[in-house]
Design a protein around this motif. Sequence first.
Motif, PDB file in Angstrom:
ATOM      1  N   GLU A  10     -13.340   5.430 -10.382  1.00  0.00           N
ATOM      2  CA  GLU A  10     -12.599   4.718  -9.339  1.00  0.00           C
ATOM      3  C   GLU A  10     -11.176   4.347  -9.737  1.00  0.00           C
ATOM      4  O   GLU A  10     -10.353   4.046  -8.875  1.00  0.00           O
ATOM      5  CB  GLU A  10     -13.328   3.446  -8.868  1.00  0.00           C
ATOM      6  CG  GLU A  10     -14.632   3.712  -8.152  1.00  0.00           C
ATOM      7  CD  GLU A  10     -15.230   2.444  -7.574  1.00  0.00           C
ATOM      8  OE1 GLU A  10     -14.485   1.494  -7.313  1.00  0.00           O
ATOM      9  OE2 GLU A  10     -16.452   2.412  -7.393  1.00  0.00           O
ATOM     10  N   HIS A 180      -6.157   1.012  -0.462  1.00  0.00           N
ATOM     11  CA  HIS A 180      -7.266   1.703  -1.121  1.00  0.00           C
ATOM     12  C   HIS A 180      -8.625   1.155  -0.687  1.00  0.00           C
ATOM     13  O   HIS A 180      -9.603   1.879  -0.592  1.00  0.00           O
ATOM     14  CB  HIS A 180      -7.103   1.565  -2.635  1.00  0.00           C
ATOM     15  CG  HIS A 180      -8.145   2.275  -3.425  1.00  0.00           C
ATOM     16  ND1 HIS A 180      -8.131   3.641  -3.590  1.00  0.00           N
ATOM     17  CD2 HIS A 180      -9.242   1.827  -4.086  1.00  0.00           C
ATOM     18  CE1 HIS A 180      -9.174   3.998  -4.332  1.00  0.00           C
ATOM     19  NE2 HIS A 180      -9.854   2.921  -4.647  1.00  0.00           N
ATOM     20  N   ASN A 252      -9.377   7.652   6.090  1.00  0.00           N
ATOM     21  CA  ASN A 252     -10.575   6.817   6.068  1.00  0.00           C
ATOM     22  C   ASN A 252     -11.491   7.158   7.247  1.00  0.00           C
ATOM     23  O   ASN A 252     -12.707   7.309   7.092  1.00  0.00           O
ATOM     24  CB  ASN A 252     -10.179   5.337   6.127  1.00  0.00           C
ATOM     25  CG  ASN A 252     -11.381   4.416   6.163  1.00  0.00           C
ATOM     26  OD1 ASN A 252     -12.127   4.297   5.201  1.00  0.00           O
ATOM     27  ND2 ASN A 252     -11.580   3.765   7.291  1.00  0.00           N
ATOM     28  N   GLN A 259     -18.872  11.987   6.431  1.00  0.00           N
ATOM     29  CA  GLN A 259     -20.094  11.369   5.917  1.00  0.00           C
ATOM     30  C   GLN A 259     -21.212  11.440   6.955  1.00  0.00           C
ATOM     31  O   GLN A 259     -22.363  11.771   6.640  1.00  0.00           O
ATOM     32  CB  GLN A 259     -19.837   9.911   5.549  1.00  0.00           C
ATOM     33  CG  GLN A 259     -21.093   9.164   5.103  1.00  0.00           C
ATOM     34  CD  GLN A 259     -20.821   7.716   4.739  1.00  0.00           C
ATOM     35  OE1 GLN A 259     -20.686   7.365   3.580  1.00  0.00           O
ATOM     36  NE2 GLN A 259     -20.739   6.861   5.741  1.00  0.00           N
ATOM     37  N   ASP A 265     -21.970  10.445   0.686  1.00  0.00           N
ATOM     38  CA  ASP A 265     -21.388   9.108   0.683  1.00  0.00           C
ATOM     39  C   ASP A 265     -19.860   9.178   0.592  1.00  0.00           C
ATOM     40  O   ASP A 265     -19.299   9.986  -0.147  1.00  0.00           O
ATOM     41  CB  ASP A 265     -21.930   8.317  -0.526  1.00  0.00           C
ATOM     42  CG  ASP A 265     -21.669   6.830  -0.388  1.00  0.00           C
ATOM     43  OD1 ASP A 265     -20.493   6.441  -0.271  1.00  0.00           O
ATOM     44  OD2 ASP A 265     -22.648   6.058  -0.403  1.00  0.00           O
ATOM     45  N   ARG A 266     -19.197   8.288   1.340  1.00  0.00           N
ATOM     46  CA  ARG A 266     -17.735   8.280   1.363  1.00  0.00           C
ATOM     47  C   ARG A 266     -17.117   7.999   0.007  1.00  0.00           C
ATOM     48  O   ARG A 266     -15.975   8.387  -0.252  1.00  0.00           O
ATOM     49  CB  ARG A 266     -17.223   7.258   2.382  1.00  0.00           C
ATOM     50  CG  ARG A 266     -17.380   7.710   3.812  1.00  0.00           C
ATOM     51  CD  ARG A 266     -16.883   6.670   4.793  1.00  0.00           C
ATOM     52  NE  ARG A 266     -15.481   6.381   4.586  1.00  0.00           N
ATOM     53  CZ  ARG A 266     -14.989   5.177   4.292  1.00  0.00           C
ATOM     54  NH1 ARG A 266     -15.808   4.145   4.149  1.00  0.00           N
ATOM     55  NH2 ARG A 266     -13.709   4.988   4.142  1.00  0.00           N
ATOM     56  N   LYS A 267     -17.822   7.302  -0.875  1.00  0.00           N
ATOM     57  CA  LYS A 267     -17.250   7.019  -2.193  1.00  0.00           C
ATOM     58  C   LYS A 267     -17.019   8.299  -2.977  1.00  0.00           C
ATOM     59  O   LYS A 267     -16.201   8.339  -3.903  1.00  0.00           O
ATOM     60  CB  LYS A 267     -18.130   6.044  -2.977  1.00  0.00           C
ATOM     61  CG  LYS A 267     -19.476   6.582  -3.413  1.00  0.00           C
ATOM     62  CD  LYS A 267     -20.261   5.499  -4.127  1.00  0.00           C
ATOM     63  CE  LYS A 267     -21.645   5.989  -4.570  1.00  0.00           C
ATOM     64  NZ  LYS A 267     -22.434   4.905  -5.184  1.00  0.00           N
ATOM     65  N   TYR A 268     -17.723   9.389  -2.606  1.00  0.00           N
ATOM     66  CA  TYR A 268     -17.492  10.700  -3.224  1.00  0.00           C
ATOM     67  C   TYR A 268     -16.501  11.525  -2.411  1.00  0.00           C
ATOM     68  O   TYR A 268     -15.725  12.303  -2.970  1.00  0.00           O
ATOM     69  CB  TYR A 268     -18.812  11.460  -3.374  1.00  0.00           C
ATOM     70  CG  TYR A 268     -19.852  10.706  -4.194  1.00  0.00           C
ATOM     71  CD1 TYR A 268     -19.554  10.287  -5.481  1.00  0.00           C
ATOM     72  CD2 TYR A 268     -21.102  10.412  -3.669  1.00  0.00           C
ATOM     73  CE1 TYR A 268     -20.483   9.578  -6.239  1.00  0.00           C
ATOM     74  CE2 TYR A 268     -22.037   9.704  -4.408  1.00  0.00           C
ATOM     75  CZ  TYR A 268     -21.720   9.290  -5.688  1.00  0.00           C
ATOM     76  OH  TYR A 268     -22.642   8.588  -6.428  1.00  0.00           O
ATOM     77  N   MET A 270     -13.934  10.524  -1.098  1.00  0.00           N
ATOM     78  CA  MET A 270     -12.574  10.110  -1.452  1.00  0.00           C
ATOM     79  C   MET A 270     -11.936  11.068  -2.444  1.00  0.00           C
ATOM     80  O   MET A 270     -10.715  11.064  -2.635  1.00  0.00           O
ATOM     81  CB  MET A 270     -12.597   8.698  -2.056  1.00  0.00           C
ATOM     82  CG  MET A 270     -12.871   7.602  -1.047  1.00  0.00           C
ATOM     83  SD  MET A 270     -13.053   5.984  -1.839  1.00  0.00           S
ATOM     84  CE  MET A 270     -11.430   5.760  -2.539  1.00  0.00           C
ATOM     85  N   ARG A 296     -15.307  12.120  -9.534  1.00  0.00           N
ATOM     86  CA  ARG A 296     -15.252  10.654  -9.553  1.00  0.00           C
ATOM     87  C   ARG A 296     -15.406  10.120 -10.975  1.00  0.00           C
ATOM     88  O   ARG A 296     -14.749   9.146 -11.362  1.00  0.00           O
ATOM     89  CB  ARG A 296     -16.359  10.089  -8.664  1.00  0.00           C
ATOM     90  CG  ARG A 296     -16.317   8.577  -8.466  1.00  0.00           C
ATOM     91  CD  ARG A 296     -17.327   8.177  -7.394  1.00  0.00           C
ATOM     92  NE  ARG A 296     -17.218   6.776  -7.044  1.00  0.00           N
ATOM     93  CZ  ARG A 296     -17.993   5.811  -7.537  1.00  0.00           C
ATOM     94  NH1 ARG A 296     -18.931   6.099  -8.415  1.00  0.00           N
ATOM     95  NH2 ARG A 296     -17.839   4.552  -7.158  1.00  0.00           N
ATOM     96  N   SER A 359     -11.485  -2.546  -8.644  1.00  0.00           N
ATOM     97  CA  SER A 359     -12.558  -3.406  -8.121  1.00  0.00           C
ATOM     98  C   SER A 359     -12.198  -4.888  -8.219  1.00  0.00           C
ATOM     99  O   SER A 359     -12.822  -5.733  -7.579  1.00  0.00           O
ATOM    100  CB  SER A 359     -13.867  -3.144  -8.883  1.00  0.00           C
ATOM    101  OG  SER A 359     -13.723  -3.465 -10.261  1.00  0.00           O
TER     102      SER A 359
END
Length: 375
Positions: A10, A180, A252, A259, A265-268, A270, A296, A359
């Motif tokens: 991240e 972000h 986004n 997705q 999953d959106r976290k991937y 990205m 990632r 984070s």
Amino acid sequence: IFFASIYKNEGVEIFWDLNYWAKVAWVIINKAGRGTGFFKRLVVRSDKLKNQTIKIIQEYGLTDFNEIPNNKLAEDLKVISYNAFLLSVYSQLGQIADTVHGIFTSTLENIIKEAPGLKKTRLDIGHIFNILTTSTKYLPSDERQIELKSIQYKLKKDSSKRKEFIDRVLSRWFWLNFGHLGPAMSRTEVSKIIDSKIRLKSIKNISKKQITIEKKLGLTAKERRMFEVSRIFVYLKGMREQVCNGVNAFLNKLTKKIQLETGIDRKYLMYLSMEECLDYLQKNKLPSKNILMKRRKLSVWIPKDVFNTEIIIGINADKYIKDHLDFNETNIVESSEISGRVGYPGKVIGRTRIINHVSEIRKIKKGEIMVSLQT
């Protein structure tokens, strides 16, 4: 100019050739001293790109991307991503001019320190610096404030349209604070702004104050040009940041659509490149989830242009970093003094907040100064 990014769990680190940038810095500074024409032309070009990009983003508003044909999304993504790329390039002139040793900022500070009329201003150097480098052009956020002020006035006459007006503002400007971690402007926040005292940026007053101070200082024509260019740099950087927030908002919504359609999953998602986003919209083609997960975890991105990026993952990424990049992971610890490059020119006093990872960004409170390895 060589440029690369490392994505790791991240976080992101950006790299460039510092020695080359330091040489180019003096080219830019000397060019600024000779005249402002080149930089003004960049502003004209940037404003055209900005207006075209904002128009596209505002046409979509809060519309669900699942309701829009893929070919339309692909066509508009090409335009806004290329515009954002060019705006990022143009806005880097100020960054390059200040690279490594704060060359441009130091040059401007020395002009103030050595000005024959410094005492006549009765202001400290930091205050003068802040005034003379303040942009005298409206950013998209200023345009939003003007719109909100107009709505505030209309609501005094007819409060029944409050919800309609708030929805309109969100549809047109929701993307302004989109970084972000997603949108920062909600219906509640817009409502609070409308109920508060809205202050508008007075270009006329700022320009008048700058002219007065420059006269008191006794700046030469060359020195005045240097400060005019500094204001252009500040404008280009601020404008690019806000327009890119709009592109982030577009992406986004696009990753939400992907997705929903793929189950990834959106976290991937990205970690899709721009050309891969276009491939999905035009050919329904996408890298595997396994590849995106590896990106990632650790990946090196080397952009050739906006639609052509080399992406290195796994062991090859480790090898590339060791062979080509000066990369040392470091956490900032408590310290009484931290040195580095600032995000914007000027001097401020406030509580600092150390951020070692994306984070932790939510820890920052209004009015605090963020200290990070990279932003």
